[in-house]
Design an enzyme around this catalytic site. Sequence first.
Site, PDB file in Angstrom:
ATOM      1  N   SER A   1      15.735-109.132  -4.355  1.00  0.00           N
ATOM      2  CA  SER A   1      16.554-110.107  -3.644  1.00  0.00           C
ATOM      3  C   SER A   1      15.984-110.417  -2.273  1.00  0.00           C
ATOM      4  O   SER A   1      15.479-109.523  -1.581  1.00  0.00           O
ATOM      5  CB  SER A   1      17.985-109.573  -3.479  1.00  0.00           C
ATOM      6  OG  SER A   1      18.733-110.386  -2.594  1.00  0.00           O
TER       7      SER A   1
ATOM      8  N   TYR B   1      24.278-104.060  -0.901  1.00  0.00           N
ATOM      9  CA  TYR B   1      23.549-104.749  -1.970  1.00  0.00           C
ATOM     10  C   TYR B   1      22.083-104.895  -1.590  1.00  0.00           C
ATOM     11  O   TYR B   1      21.181-104.532  -2.355  1.00  0.00           O
ATOM     12  CB  TYR B   1      24.170-106.114  -2.249  1.00  0.00           C
ATOM     13  CG  TYR B   1      23.316-106.996  -3.125  1.00  0.00           C
ATOM     14  CD1 TYR B   1      23.200-106.744  -4.489  1.00  0.00           C
ATOM     15  CD2 TYR B   1      22.593-108.061  -2.590  1.00  0.00           C
ATOM     16  CE1 TYR B   1      22.387-107.537  -5.298  1.00  0.00           C
ATOM     17  CE2 TYR B   1      21.787-108.858  -3.386  1.00  0.00           C
ATOM     18  CZ  TYR B   1      21.690-108.593  -4.735  1.00  0.00           C
ATOM     19  OH  TYR B   1      20.889-109.372  -5.528  1.00  0.00           O
TER      20      TYR B   1
ATOM     21  N   LYS C   1      30.977-116.016 -11.496  1.00  0.00           N
ATOM     22  CA  LYS C   1      30.670-115.352 -10.233  1.00  0.00           C
ATOM     23  C   LYS C   1      31.735-115.561  -9.168  1.00  0.00           C
ATOM     24  O   LYS C   1      31.729-114.889  -8.138  1.00  0.00           O
ATOM     25  CB  LYS C   1      29.308-115.829  -9.711  1.00  0.00           C
ATOM     26  CG  LYS C   1      28.129-115.339 -10.552  1.00  0.00           C
ATOM     27  CD  LYS C   1      26.803-115.940 -10.096  1.00  0.00           C
ATOM     28  CE  LYS C   1      26.398-115.488  -8.714  1.00  0.00           C
ATOM     29  NZ  LYS C   1      26.045-114.065  -8.658  1.00  0.00           N
TER      30      LYS C   1
END
Length: 314
Positions: free
Chosen positions: A116, A139, A175
């Site tokens: 990411s 995250y 999502k």
Amino acid sequence: MIIVTGAAGFIGSNLVAGLNARGITDIMAVDDFADGHKCINLADLDFFDYLEYDDLAARMDAGEYFGDIDAIFHQGACSDTTEWDGRYVMARNFTYSKCLHRWAGVHGVPFIYASSASVYGMGPQFIESRSAERPLNMYAFSKFAFDQYVRARPSSSPVAGLRYFNVYGPREGHKGKMASVARHFSAQIAETGECRLFRGSHGYGDGEQRRDFIHVDDVVAVNLWLLDNPHVSGVFNCGTGRSQTFNEVADAVIAWHGRGEKRYIDFPDSLVGAYQSYTEADMGALRAAGYDRAFMDVQTGVPRYLDWLARQAG
């Protein structure tokens, strides 16, 4: 056979669709159906088998051999950037990934995984270098930690990590709040005639904060290129290489609807110090590895996405 984790998720399901478009249906789809709403993402796709994510890890830890596996696409993760239960996030995103990485190395299977761009934090550099990496939430830290793990452990099989920037496109409806701004802007215009953008912040004018927005079809294309080029290993940015403003996204959505206005709202206190006002992937490493396909800009990708949403609604 190809294993796809997170197969019912946003990028995972688009990857299954991309494999199907090549005539590949010998796919083991792996996901966590605690939230069964995601099943809709696989309802129109073809795959050979399905496993829950914890079943796959248990069988790999036990040394089970699944037959001839051509590749593992590891897309599954806890992707909620507001989740602060560190043990949960690390178990899902780090420990689980180590299990798959270890199994792939033992069996000589190419391992392509989702990292990411959040590992870069506030930037300002977005290049695959340790000096540019400053994760701001759990995250991002979990993705950063696994990239570090991979870098420190050469594998006997090809290993490639893709640092996704701001991905948008089909099959992200599940999502919720974590869906793309393109989807949110479109829904807001349909409901109220206005899309809501942040007022100026971090030195940027109203709606002028910039991100590297990449259509999911381009993300799938990069993944499939890595499948076709198993000699390529490393951690690579996966963006367009060009930042665009939130205003540009909103304008593309408004143009598609043929109506709508932009309304600027106050920047929330909860995001101060934890918001990427600017991202732009340095694509030099992936280009040097041989990837030469062009990427869609917002003006091309957003209407393509909204056309898809309209077909689904119809």
